[in-house]
Design a protein around this motif. Structure first.
Motif, PDB file in Angstrom:
ATOM      1  N   ALA A   1       0.846  -1.200   0.000  1.00 34.58           N
ATOM      2  CA  ALA A   1       0.000   0.000   0.000  1.00 34.58           C
ATOM      3  C   ALA A   1       0.885   1.256   0.000  1.00 34.58           C
ATOM      4  CB  ALA A   1      -0.931  -0.012   1.207  1.00 34.58           C
ATOM      5  N   ASN A   2       1.935   1.244   0.802  1.00 32.85           N
ATOM      6  CA  ASN A   2       2.859   2.391   0.860  1.00 32.85           C
ATOM      7  C   ASN A   2       3.501   2.662  -0.505  1.00 32.85           C
ATOM      8  OD1 ASN A   2       2.430   2.944   3.527  1.00 32.85           O
ATOM      9  ND2 ASN A   2       4.376   2.111   4.264  1.00 32.85           N
ATOM     10  N   THR A   3       3.966   1.585  -1.147  1.00 32.35           N
ATOM     11  CA  THR A   3       4.645   1.751  -2.435  1.00 32.35           C
ATOM     12  C   THR A   3       3.678   2.287  -3.487  1.00 32.35           C
ATOM     13  OG1 THR A   3       6.009  -0.137  -1.827  1.00 32.35           O
ATOM     14  CG2 THR A   3       6.152   0.585  -4.097  1.00 32.35           C
ATOM     15  N   ASP A   4       2.460   1.710  -3.524  1.00 31.23           N
ATOM     16  CA  ASP A   4       1.452   2.178  -4.488  1.00 31.23           C
ATOM     17  C   ASP A   4       1.146   3.654  -4.255  1.00 31.23           C
ATOM     18  OD1 ASP A   4       1.369  -0.361  -5.452  1.00 31.23           O
ATOM     19  OD2 ASP A   4      -0.555  -0.908  -4.559  1.00 31.23           O
ATOM     20  N   TYR A   5       0.973   4.022  -2.995  1.00 29.34           N
ATOM     21  CA  TYR A   5       0.647   5.410  -2.649  1.00 29.34           C
ATOM     22  C   TYR A   5       1.779   6.350  -3.084  1.00 29.34           C
ATOM     23  CZ  TYR A   5      -0.364   9.554   0.174  1.00 29.34           C
ATOM     24  OH  TYR A   5      -0.600  10.846   0.586  1.00 29.34           O
ATOM     25  N   PHE A   6       3.006   5.975  -2.762  1.00 31.60           N
ATOM     26  CA  PHE A   6       4.149   6.832  -3.096  1.00 31.60           C
ATOM     27  C   PHE A   6       4.243   7.060  -4.609  1.00 31.60           C
ATOM     28  CE2 PHE A   6       8.576   7.520  -4.279  1.00 31.60           C
ATOM     29  CZ  PHE A   6       8.906   8.601  -3.471  1.00 31.60           C
ATOM     30  N   LEU A   7       4.141   5.984  -5.370  1.00 31.87           N
ATOM     31  CA  LEU A   7       4.276   6.105  -6.827  1.00 31.87           C
ATOM     32  C   LEU A   7       3.122   6.914  -7.423  1.00 31.87           C
ATOM     33  CD1 LEU A   7       5.581   2.562  -7.850  1.00 31.87           C
ATOM     34  CD2 LEU A   7       6.793   4.733  -8.078  1.00 31.87           C
ATOM     35  N   LYS A   8       1.910   6.691  -6.914  1.00 33.15           N
ATOM     36  CA  LYS A   8       0.736   7.402  -7.408  1.00 33.15           C
ATOM     37  C   LYS A   8       0.891   8.897  -7.150  1.00 33.15           C
ATOM     38  CE  LYS A   8      -4.032   7.768  -5.915  1.00 33.15           C
ATOM     39  NZ  LYS A   8      -3.869   8.451  -4.693  1.00 33.15           N
ATOM     40  N   ARG A   9       1.272   9.260  -5.942  1.00 32.45           N
ATOM     41  CA  ARG A   9       1.416  10.673  -5.582  1.00 32.45           C
ATOM     42  C   ARG A   9       2.574  11.328  -6.357  1.00 32.45           C
ATOM     43  NH1 ARG A   9      -0.057  14.049  -4.853  1.00 32.45           N
ATOM     44  NH2 ARG A   9       0.862  15.122  -3.081  1.00 32.45           N
ATOM     45  N   MET A  10       3.647  10.597  -6.546  1.00 34.85           N
ATOM     46  CA  MET A  10       4.788  11.161  -7.292  1.00 34.85           C
ATOM     47  C   MET A  10       4.385  11.407  -8.754  1.00 34.85           C
ATOM     48  SD  MET A  10       7.485  11.823  -5.454  1.00 34.85           S
ATOM     49  CE  MET A  10       9.025  11.668  -6.369  1.00 34.85           C
ATOM     50  N   HIS A  11       3.625  10.492  -9.332  1.00 29.36           N
ATOM     51  CA  HIS A  11       3.146  10.705 -10.705  1.00 29.36           C
ATOM     52  C   HIS A  11       2.237  11.927 -10.761  1.00 29.36           C
ATOM     53  CE1 HIS A  11       4.200   6.355 -11.834  1.00 29.36           C
ATOM     54  NE2 HIS A  11       5.002   7.176 -12.494  1.00 29.36           N
ATOM     55  N   GLU A  12       1.343  12.048  -9.771  1.00 25.13           N
ATOM     56  CA  GLU A  12       0.452  13.211  -9.725  1.00 25.13           C
ATOM     57  C   GLU A  12       1.244  14.513  -9.651  1.00 25.13           C
ATOM     58  OE1 GLU A  12      -3.257  10.916  -7.492  1.00 25.13           O
ATOM     59  OE2 GLU A  12      -2.125  12.432  -6.401  1.00 25.13           O
ATOM     60  N   GLU A  13       2.387  14.464  -8.974  1.00 25.50           N
ATOM     61  CA  GLU A  13       3.224  15.664  -8.866  1.00 25.50           C
ATOM     62  C   GLU A  13       4.101  15.855 -10.109  1.00 25.50           C
ATOM     63  OE1 GLU A  13       2.903  17.941  -6.779  1.00 25.50           O
ATOM     64  OE2 GLU A  13       1.827  17.028  -5.100  1.00 25.50           O
ATOM     65  N   GLY A  14       3.950  14.965 -11.060  1.00 37.94           N
ATOM     66  CA  GLY A  14       4.659  15.124 -12.324  1.00 37.94           C
ATOM     67  C   GLY A  14       6.070  14.554 -12.340  1.00 37.94           C
ATOM     68  N   PHE A  15       6.417  13.714 -11.361  1.00 43.32           N
ATOM     69  CA  PHE A  15       7.739  13.086 -11.390  1.00 43.32           C
ATOM     70  C   PHE A  15       7.703  11.855 -12.287  1.00 43.32           C
ATOM     71  CE2 PHE A  15       8.225  15.620  -7.572  1.00 43.32           C
ATOM     72  CZ  PHE A  15       9.532  16.078  -7.711  1.00 43.32           C
ATOM     73  N   ASP A  16       8.863  11.584 -12.847  1.00 45.32           N
ATOM     74  CA  ASP A  16       9.009  10.478 -13.770  1.00 45.32           C
ATOM     75  C   ASP A  16       9.633   9.310 -12.998  1.00 45.32           C
ATOM     76  OD1 ASP A  16       9.552   8.833 -15.853  1.00 45.32           O
ATOM     77  OD2 ASP A  16      10.976  10.167 -16.857  1.00 45.32           O
ATOM     78  N   CYS A  17       8.795   8.358 -12.581  1.00 47.73           N
ATOM     79  CA  CYS A  17       9.308   7.206 -11.829  1.00 47.73           C
ATOM     80  C   CYS A  17       9.245   5.968 -12.708  1.00 47.73           C
ATOM     81  CB  CYS A  17       8.488   6.958 -10.574  1.00 47.73           C
ATOM     82  SG  CYS A  17       8.436   8.351  -9.456  1.00 47.73           S
ATOM     83  N   LYS A  18      10.281   5.133 -12.600  1.00 47.44           N
ATOM     84  CA  LYS A  18      10.248   3.869 -13.351  1.00 47.44           C
ATOM     85  C   LYS A  18       9.142   2.996 -12.790  1.00 47.44           C
ATOM     86  CE  LYS A  18      14.548   3.575 -15.563  1.00 47.44           C
ATOM     87  NZ  LYS A  18      14.992   2.834 -16.727  1.00 47.44           N
ATOM     88  N   PRO A  19       8.457   2.237 -13.638  1.00 46.39           N
ATOM     89  CA  PRO A  19       7.456   1.309 -13.107  1.00 46.39           C
ATOM     90  C   PRO A  19       8.139   0.319 -12.171  1.00 46.39           C
ATOM     91  CG  PRO A  19       7.792   0.987 -15.487  1.00 46.39           C
ATOM     92  CD  PRO A  19       8.623   2.153 -15.085  1.00 46.39           C
ATOM     93  N   SER A  20       7.535   0.038 -11.040  1.00 44.58           N
ATOM     94  CA  SER A  20       8.188  -0.828 -10.054  1.00 44.58           C
ATOM     95  C   SER A  20       7.194  -1.835  -9.514  1.00 44.58           C
ATOM     96  CB  SER A  20       8.738   0.007  -8.900  1.00 44.58           C
ATOM     97  OG  SER A  20       9.252  -0.831  -7.895  1.00 44.58           O
ATOM     98  N   GLU A  21       7.632  -3.081  -9.387  1.00 46.29           N
ATOM     99  CA  GLU A  21       6.799  -4.080  -8.717  1.00 46.29           C
ATOM    100  C   GLU A  21       7.438  -4.465  -7.395  1.00 46.29           C
ATOM    101  OE1 GLU A  21       4.536  -7.276 -10.838  1.00 46.29           O
ATOM    102  OE2 GLU A  21       6.060  -6.830 -12.335  1.00 46.29           O
TER     103      GLU A  21
END
Ligand SMILES: *Cc1c(COP(=O)(O)O)cnc(C)c1O
Length: 393
Positions: A301-321
């Motif tokens: 849940a933490n990882t999903d939340y972090f990646l979702k929020r970072m994308h919303e802020e316009g950061f470019d994160c590699k897809p991660s499982e």
């Protein structure tokens, strides 16, 4: 004699420093956790491998103390002379139950497990086909083995297939891969690797160091993620990351393979047995894993939340499982500015650039933990936004 050598070392060290590659140690004045103390200042830690937040877990500390009270401080022996207690056998069994494998052999670290897994099993007439981004300990382990070496581009199945065809005349073929690659956080495509292994009559070795406890619904690693529990021949892993963050490594898999490692694996035969406190805490840790899935659920849940929020802020994160999130900065110098400014904001993250990652792919690596609360994640994201504004304007 030393004078000349001293000059030589001084020169090389200066070169490392000039290239900006000198590694400085950060001194932590508290236990490992989401919040740590550095130079008397509280910081949020986003660069430990403490994926399940167990590094300072009270139950594990208690189990380690009880283990020491019951079985002593150290073994002062290798396993096969007089370094094997009932505890060691029990931990090996727990690890096999966790991964759905037949048997397990403990090592002092996963570096030793990987260093001692290839040479006893394979010879000149065999082939090891290794992912180009595999961990240093796999690379070193392969070097110690006489088998022919083949390297395929990271997670590139066409290249793996080509190498399997090249190796088709060898007696045995072993494909070796990390479960999760530590710079991108990508999971190895074990389903496709396994298919190719079947097609070309090869065996598979997966290093679950970054994936065990993390990947898969219940954290059983990439073999759970791809419904291959009990199928791959060899799994290696560490007790030094998600599994408590102490020290210890293991190889688990097919019975005869583990039997042979007990006969011939050099880091097992010629290095001290794991200390009872560590072993007792390891046993408790695997018991906890079978009692509840709370920590794995929280981490996901933490990882999903972090990646979702970072994308919303316009950061470019590699897809991660996995729990590794690569925030792409691309420019090497900027990545170091980001890391330094994040630290000023009280957030510990690491910036990586060439040669650790490909040229032009500099990044900040964020490692999420079940120890992080939502407020920690929000602080980290807010710091990224603030620092970006300072750097990019
Ligand atoms: C961390 C790591 C290791 C080394 O584990 P230790 O138990 O600390 O020696 C080995 N392989 C991989 C893939 C790792 O990430």
């Amino acid at each position: 004699m030393y004078n000349k050598f001293q000059e030589h070392l001084k020169k090389e060290l200066a070169e490392i420093e000039a290239a900006g590659l000198y590694k400085n140690e950060r001194i932590i004045e508290s236990p490992q956790g989401a919040e740590i103390l550095v130079k008397g200042k509280k910081c949020l830690n986003f660069c430990a491998n403490n994926y399940l937040g167990l590094a300072n877990n009270p139950e594990l500390i208690k189990a380690a103390k009880e283990g020491m009270d019951a079985r002593g401080f150290g073994m002062a022996s290798v396993r096969f002379i007089c370094g094997c207690q009932d505890l060691h056998k029990k931990l090996e069994q727990k690890i096999a139950e966790f991964f759905g494998t037949e048997d397990t052999i403990l090592y002092a670290a996963c570096f030793d497990a990987n260093g001692g897994v290839f040479e006893p099993l394979l010879g000149e007439e065999d082939a090891i086909i290794s992912d180009s981004l595999n961990h240093a300990s796999i690379i070193d382990g392969v070097r110690l083995c006489k088998a022919k070496r083949f390297r395929y581009a990271n997670a590139d199945m066409a290249d793996l297939e080509a190498k399997l065809i090249e190796a088709k005349d060898c007696r045995f073929r072993l494909i070796a891969t990390d479960g999760v690659f530590s710079m991108d956080g990508n999971v190895c495509p074990l389903d496709k690797i396994y298919e190719l292994a079947e097609k070309y009559d090869a065996m598979v070795m997966v290093d679950e160091s970054h994936s065990a406890g993390v990947v898969g619904k219940t954290g059983r690693g990439v073999t759970e993620r791809y419904n291959l529990k009990g199928k791959v021949e060899i799994i290696t892993g560490t007790l030094g990351k998600a599994f408590g963050g102490g020290v210890g490594g293991f190889t688990t898999g097919k019975k005869e393979i583990i039997d042979m490692l007990r006969q011939r694996s050099r880091p097992y035969l010629f290095s001290n047995s794991l200390a009872p406190g560590l072993v007792a805490a390891g046993i408790r840790m695997f018991e906890m894993m079978s009692e509840t899935n709370e920590l794995q659920d929280k981490l996901h849940a933490n990882t999903d939340y972090f990646l979702k929020r970072m994308h919303e802020e316009g950061f470019d994160c590699k897809p991660s499982e996995s729990a590794i999130c690569a925030v792409m900065i691309y420019d090497a110098a900027k990545s170091q500015q980001y890391a330094a400014k994040m630290q000023e904001e009280g957030i510990f993250v690491t910036g990586f650039y060439y040669p650790v990652v490909p040229k032009g792919e500099a990044r900040i690596r964020v490692q999420i933990s079940a120890a992080h609360e939502k407020e920690h994640l929000d602080k980290c994201i807010a710091a990224f936004v603030k620092v970006r504004k300072e750097i990019e304007g």
